[in-house]
Write a protein that holds these residues in place. Structure first.
Motif, PDB file in Angstrom:
ATOM      1  N   TYR A  19       0.774  -1.800   7.745  1.00 47.57           N
ATOM      2  CA  TYR A  19       1.274  -1.158   6.478  1.00 47.57           C
ATOM      3  C   TYR A  19       2.537  -1.158   5.787  1.00 47.57           C
ATOM      4  CZ  TYR A  19       2.242   2.989   9.146  1.00 47.57           C
ATOM      5  OH  TYR A  19       2.636   3.882  10.114  1.00 47.57           O
ATOM      6  N   GLY A  20       2.889  -1.184   4.635  1.00 47.16           N
ATOM      7  CA  GLY A  20       4.351  -1.464   3.812  1.00 47.16           C
ATOM      8  C   GLY A  20       4.766  -2.972   3.602  1.00 47.16           C
ATOM      9  N   ARG A  21       5.468  -3.036   2.655  1.00 51.78           N
ATOM     10  CA  ARG A  21       5.649  -4.379   2.007  1.00 51.78           C
ATOM     11  C   ARG A  21       6.375  -5.256   3.423  1.00 51.78           C
ATOM     12  NH1 ARG A  21       6.800  -1.623  -2.452  1.00 51.78           N
ATOM     13  NH2 ARG A  21       8.926  -1.564  -1.951  1.00 51.78           N
ATOM     14  N   HIS A  22       7.160  -4.712   4.002  1.00 49.26           N
ATOM     15  CA  HIS A  22       8.057  -5.605   4.987  1.00 49.26           C
ATOM     16  C   HIS A  22       7.036  -6.302   6.298  1.00 49.26           C
ATOM     17  CE1 HIS A  22      11.926  -5.396   3.362  1.00 49.26           C
ATOM     18  NE2 HIS A  22      11.917  -4.233   3.341  1.00 49.26           N
ATOM     19  N   ALA A  23       6.227  -5.269   6.831  1.00 43.11           N
ATOM     20  CA  ALA A  23       5.349  -5.471   7.851  1.00 43.11           C
ATOM     21  C   ALA A  23       4.458  -6.387   7.383  1.00 43.11           C
ATOM     22  CB  ALA A  23       4.798  -4.064   8.266  1.00 43.11           C
ATOM     23  N   VAL A  24       3.759  -6.065   6.135  1.00 40.48           N
ATOM     24  CA  VAL A  24       2.503  -6.860   5.754  1.00 40.48           C
ATOM     25  C   VAL A  24       2.944  -8.587   5.456  1.00 40.48           C
ATOM     26  CG1 VAL A  24       0.835  -7.451   4.057  1.00 40.48           C
ATOM     27  CG2 VAL A  24       0.984  -5.124   5.157  1.00 40.48           C
ATOM     28  N   ARG A  36      -6.452 -10.708   9.452  1.00 43.79           N
ATOM     29  CA  ARG A  36      -8.037 -10.393   9.279  1.00 43.79           C
ATOM     30  C   ARG A  36      -8.450 -10.087   8.070  1.00 43.79           C
ATOM     31  NH1 ARG A  36     -11.571 -12.563  13.620  1.00 43.79           N
ATOM     32  NH2 ARG A  36     -10.526 -12.738  15.370  1.00 43.79           N
ATOM     33  N   LYS A  37      -7.831  -9.099   7.485  1.00 46.04           N
ATOM     34  CA  LYS A  37      -8.292  -8.694   6.452  1.00 46.04           C
ATOM     35  C   LYS A  37      -6.961  -7.871   5.537  1.00 46.04           C
ATOM     36  CE  LYS A  37     -12.009  -5.838   4.202  1.00 46.04           C
ATOM     37  NZ  LYS A  37     -13.168  -4.859   4.352  1.00 46.04           N
ATOM     38  N   ILE A  38      -6.989  -7.935   4.330  1.00 41.95           N
ATOM     39  CA  ILE A  38      -5.982  -7.118   3.608  1.00 41.95           C
ATOM     40  C   ILE A  38      -6.623  -6.171   2.758  1.00 41.95           C
ATOM     41  CG2 ILE A  38      -4.175  -7.337   1.682  1.00 41.95           C
ATOM     42  CD1 ILE A  38      -3.216  -9.607   3.307  1.00 41.95           C
ATOM     43  N   TRP A  39      -6.224  -4.936   2.389  1.00 46.80           N
ATOM     44  CA  TRP A  39      -6.549  -3.929   1.448  1.00 46.80           C
ATOM     45  C   TRP A  39      -5.190  -3.763   0.537  1.00 46.80           C
ATOM     46  CZ3 TRP A  39      -7.839  -3.415   6.391  1.00 46.80           C
ATOM     47  CH2 TRP A  39      -9.245  -3.253   6.654  1.00 46.80           C
ATOM     48  N   GLY A  40      -5.226  -3.696  -0.652  1.00 46.32           N
ATOM     49  CA  GLY A  40      -4.238  -3.398  -1.494  1.00 46.32           C
ATOM     50  C   GLY A  40      -4.373  -3.213  -2.994  1.00 46.32           C
ATOM     51  N   THR A  41      -3.420  -2.439  -3.662  1.00 47.89           N
ATOM     52  CA  THR A  41      -3.618  -2.322  -5.082  1.00 47.89           C
ATOM     53  C   THR A  41      -3.484  -3.469  -5.525  1.00 47.89           C
ATOM     54  OG1 THR A  41      -1.222  -1.485  -5.114  1.00 47.89           O
ATOM     55  CG2 THR A  41      -2.786   0.009  -4.625  1.00 47.89           C
ATOM     56  N   ARG A  42      -3.977  -3.717  -6.843  1.00 52.54           N
ATOM     57  CA  ARG A  42      -3.714  -4.739  -7.740  1.00 52.54           C
ATOM     58  C   ARG A  42      -2.371  -5.196  -7.960  1.00 52.54           C
ATOM     59  NH1 ARG A  42      -8.459  -7.077  -9.555  1.00 52.54           N
ATOM     60  NH2 ARG A  42     -10.295  -5.768  -9.521  1.00 52.54           N
ATOM     61  N   ALA A  59      -7.886  -1.789  -3.802  1.00 51.50           N
ATOM     62  CA  ALA A  59      -8.389  -0.377  -3.473  1.00 51.50           C
ATOM     63  C   ALA A  59      -7.210   0.557  -4.320  1.00 51.50           C
ATOM     64  CB  ALA A  59      -8.098  -0.116  -2.073  1.00 51.50           C
ATOM     65  N   ASP A  60      -7.504   1.685  -4.348  1.00 51.79           N
ATOM     66  CA  ASP A  60      -6.450   2.582  -5.264  1.00 51.79           C
ATOM     67  C   ASP A  60      -5.583   3.209  -3.956  1.00 51.79           C
ATOM     68  OD1 ASP A  60      -7.839   4.658  -3.972  1.00 51.79           O
ATOM     69  OD2 ASP A  60      -9.122   5.136  -6.130  1.00 51.79           O
ATOM     70  N   VAL A  61      -4.634   3.899  -4.345  1.00 47.13           N
ATOM     71  CA  VAL A  61      -3.621   4.564  -3.511  1.00 47.13           C
ATOM     72  C   VAL A  61      -4.534   5.502  -2.417  1.00 47.13           C
ATOM     73  CG1 VAL A  61      -1.770   5.989  -3.099  1.00 47.13           C
ATOM     74  CG2 VAL A  61      -1.627   4.265  -4.983  1.00 47.13           C
ATOM     75  N   ALA A  62      -5.290   6.379  -3.071  1.00 49.42           N
ATOM     76  CA  ALA A  62      -5.996   7.375  -2.140  1.00 49.42           C
ATOM     77  C   ALA A  62      -6.910   6.499  -1.097  1.00 49.42           C
ATOM     78  CB  ALA A  62      -7.009   7.996  -3.035  1.00 49.42           C
ATOM     79  N   HIS A  74       2.577   3.281   2.772  1.00 49.04           N
ATOM     80  CA  HIS A  74       1.644   1.932   2.943  1.00 49.04           C
ATOM     81  C   HIS A  74       2.290   1.118   1.803  1.00 49.04           C
ATOM     82  CE1 HIS A  74      -0.739   3.587  -0.329  1.00 49.04           C
ATOM     83  NE2 HIS A  74      -1.015   4.494   0.251  1.00 49.04           N
ATOM     84  N   GLN A  75       2.894   1.752   0.929  1.00 52.85           N
ATOM     85  CA  GLN A  75       3.271   0.964  -0.313  1.00 52.85           C
ATOM     86  C   GLN A  75       2.348   0.016  -1.115  1.00 52.85           C
ATOM     87  OE1 GLN A  75       6.798  -0.805   1.928  1.00 52.85           O
ATOM     88  NE2 GLN A  75       8.153   0.136   0.360  1.00 52.85           N
TER      89      GLN A  75
END
Length: 248
Positions: A19-24, A36-42, A59-62, A74-75
């Motif tokens: 999670y987080g911009r740098h790691a992802v 394998r898969k990514i979840w994120g805000t638009r 997905a939303d932040v919650a 998680h940014q």
């Protein structure tokens, strides 16, 4: 960074979630990493041009907060990944045979935040890689990847079964093994010399095990003030790597 080999003695590791911009971002940029898969805000996902082969869920932040440990920053991005393949110690030593890059050896440093921070310092000071004992080091995880700030994807990490045997192999490759210890009589600056250095660090509090110390060529300490008993192991690694980088 290619990582070769497998650990036949262990069951297949579970898939971590970064999670987080740098790691992802670093995971996506590493050709050896299978995302394998990514979840994120638009908003967060708008910055990426993702291949169609990676399933994406908006997905939303919650919702994202439920995918990661409590209060994890998680940014707006979470990725499920496969752990990287192992690096063989012999391959790493051969890769660095013609240069002076230092090697880091960690003896039972199990905190993922410390190992992640050490990976970041290893990248900053161009270390050859890190070596840990397989059973006494953290697995890849979101916390470790975030602390490493992307460098988990670029710094070779060797996991070995027997650390003492690995230290013998490191010595045979021409490294001078310096163990950092608060009870050493000489400072690191006095011990470094001109040789290729393998820095050996133990867990915070307990330090190196006796058998690990016995497989070092010298013990050295950092010249810290008596006002402080010791440094966190990741801070000690950063200071020691700087000392090696500045010796020339």
């Amino acid at each position: 960074m290619a990582r070769k080999g497998h650990r036949p003695s262990q069951a297949a590791p579970s898939r971590p979630r970064f999670y987080g911009r740098h790691a992802v971002t670093a995971a996506l940029a590493n050709p050896e990493r299978h995302v394998r898969k990514i979840w994120g805000t638009r908003e967060a996902l708008a910055a990426f041009d993702l291949p169609s082969s990676i399933p994406v869920t908006f997905a939303d932040v919650a919702d994202l907060a439920r995918l990661v440990p409590n209060d994890a920053p998680h940014q707006g991005l979470v990725a499920e990944v496969d752990p990287l393949e192992d690096v063989w110690l012999g391959d790493l030593l051969l890769q660095g045979k013609d240069d002076q890059r230092p090697l880091l050896v960690l003896d039972q440093v199990t905190d993922p935040h410390n190992v992640g921070a050490i990976l970041r310092s290893a990248a900053a000071f161009d270390a050859l890689g890190i070596v840990t004992q397989d059973r006494h080091a953290p697995p890849e995880s979101g916390a470790l990847a975030r602390a490493a700030s992307g460098t988990l994807e670029t710094v070779p990490w060797v996991r070995v079964v027997n650390l003492a045997r690995a230290l013998d192999e490191i010595a045979e490759a021409g490294f001078w093994r310096i163990g950092l210890s608060g009870h050493a009589t000489q400072t690191l600056g006095q011990a470094i010399g001109d040789a290729r250095v393998a820095l050996v660090l133990g867990a915070e509090g307990e330090g190196m095990r006796q058998n690990t110390e016995a497989h070092c060529d010298e013990l050295a300490r950092l010249p810290i003030s008596p006002k402080v008993e010791s440094l966190n192991v990741s801070n000690a690694a950063a200071v020691a790597l700087y000392a090696i980088a500045a010796r020339g």
